[in-house]
Design a protein around this motif. Sequence first.
Motif, short mmCIF file in Angstrom:
data_model
loop_
_atom_site.label_atom_id
_atom_site.label_comp_id
_atom_site.label_asym_id
_atom_site.label_seq_id
_atom_site.Cartn_x
_atom_site.Cartn_y
_atom_site.Cartn_z
N HIS A 112 13.52 36.97 30.95
CA HIS A 112 12.90 35.44 31.08
C HIS A 112 11.63 35.76 30.08
N PRO A 113 11.20 34.55 29.62
CA PRO A 113 10.22 34.36 28.70
C PRO A 113 8.76 34.40 28.97
N HIS B 83 11.29 48.35 33.33
CA HIS B 83 10.91 47.33 32.56
C HIS B 83 11.46 47.15 31.23
N THR B 84 12.00 46.16 30.68
CA THR B 84 12.41 46.16 29.35
C THR B 84 12.09 44.88 28.63
N GLY C 127 10.13 45.81 22.14
CA GLY C 127 10.57 47.29 22.31
C GLY C 127 10.21 48.02 23.46
N GLY C 128 9.26 47.74 24.44
CA GLY C 128 8.69 48.09 25.40
C GLY C 128 10.10 48.52 26.41
N THR C 129 9.95 49.73 27.03
CA THR C 129 11.05 49.96 28.18
C THR C 129 10.46 51.22 28.89
N SER D 151 12.31 41.79 31.29
CA SER D 151 13.10 41.82 32.75
C SER D 151 12.23 42.99 33.43
N GLU D 152 12.46 42.78 34.58
CA GLU D 152 12.00 43.78 35.64
C GLU D 152 12.99 43.83 36.82
#
Length: 234
Positions: A57-58, A75-76, A80-82, A102-103
């Motif tokens: 979701h934004p 988290h993604t 580029g964060g995960t 997303s979480e």
Amino acid sequence: MINVYPAESRHTSNHGWLKTSHSFSFADYYDPNNLNFGPLRVLNDDFVAPHHGFGAHPHQEMEIVSIVLKGYLKHTDTSGGTATTTFGGVQRMSAGTGVIHSEVNPSGDEEVNFLQLWFIPEEKSLTPSYEQTQFDVEKMKNALLPVVSKQNSSNNVAHIHQDLTIYLSDIEEGKEITFSQEEGRRIFLFVIEGGLVVNGDTALNKRDSARITETSSLQLTTTSSSRFMLIDLP
């Protein structure tokens, strides 16, 4: 001035896979008199069932902090964060010009409980970014441990684009913690476990919060072990 918000005053919803309590207006809960406290816009206390979560979701123009209290949170995002985080870790995302994330709870058998906080940034149109940091849980004992800050960022303190600091603390029975800030700022307190007494006469119990103005010094005591979050806000 210390305004106490009991845990039961929060807006609570049960969606089966998600049990959530909102300290400020959010989603289907809207109160024009409860939109924010300074730049603090959202504090959600979420319990998410195994293998469930919030799909892609934004977000835009918001600083988003997730602090896991129990279980695991994955988290993604499109910057580029995960990462997968448990207690002792902090996730910070700057949504800036726009990001999709997303979480989810990656566990097959353990519920995750986490606090999600949204803050209005100092400036707009930031480049989206993500950061995961780790802090030493032992350093919370009878002390205020900074875990998110604009002023004091390091490998153990997440950086945020707002003039605030989030502290976590475990205070033992009979101990006292003091806190002082510059006049004209705000303090937000949230009791995670146990209870607190603020300045000798204001009692807070589990999941109670306090919004404090015109009071720049606090004495925090407890009659039993307590875990809490303190936010120093402009």
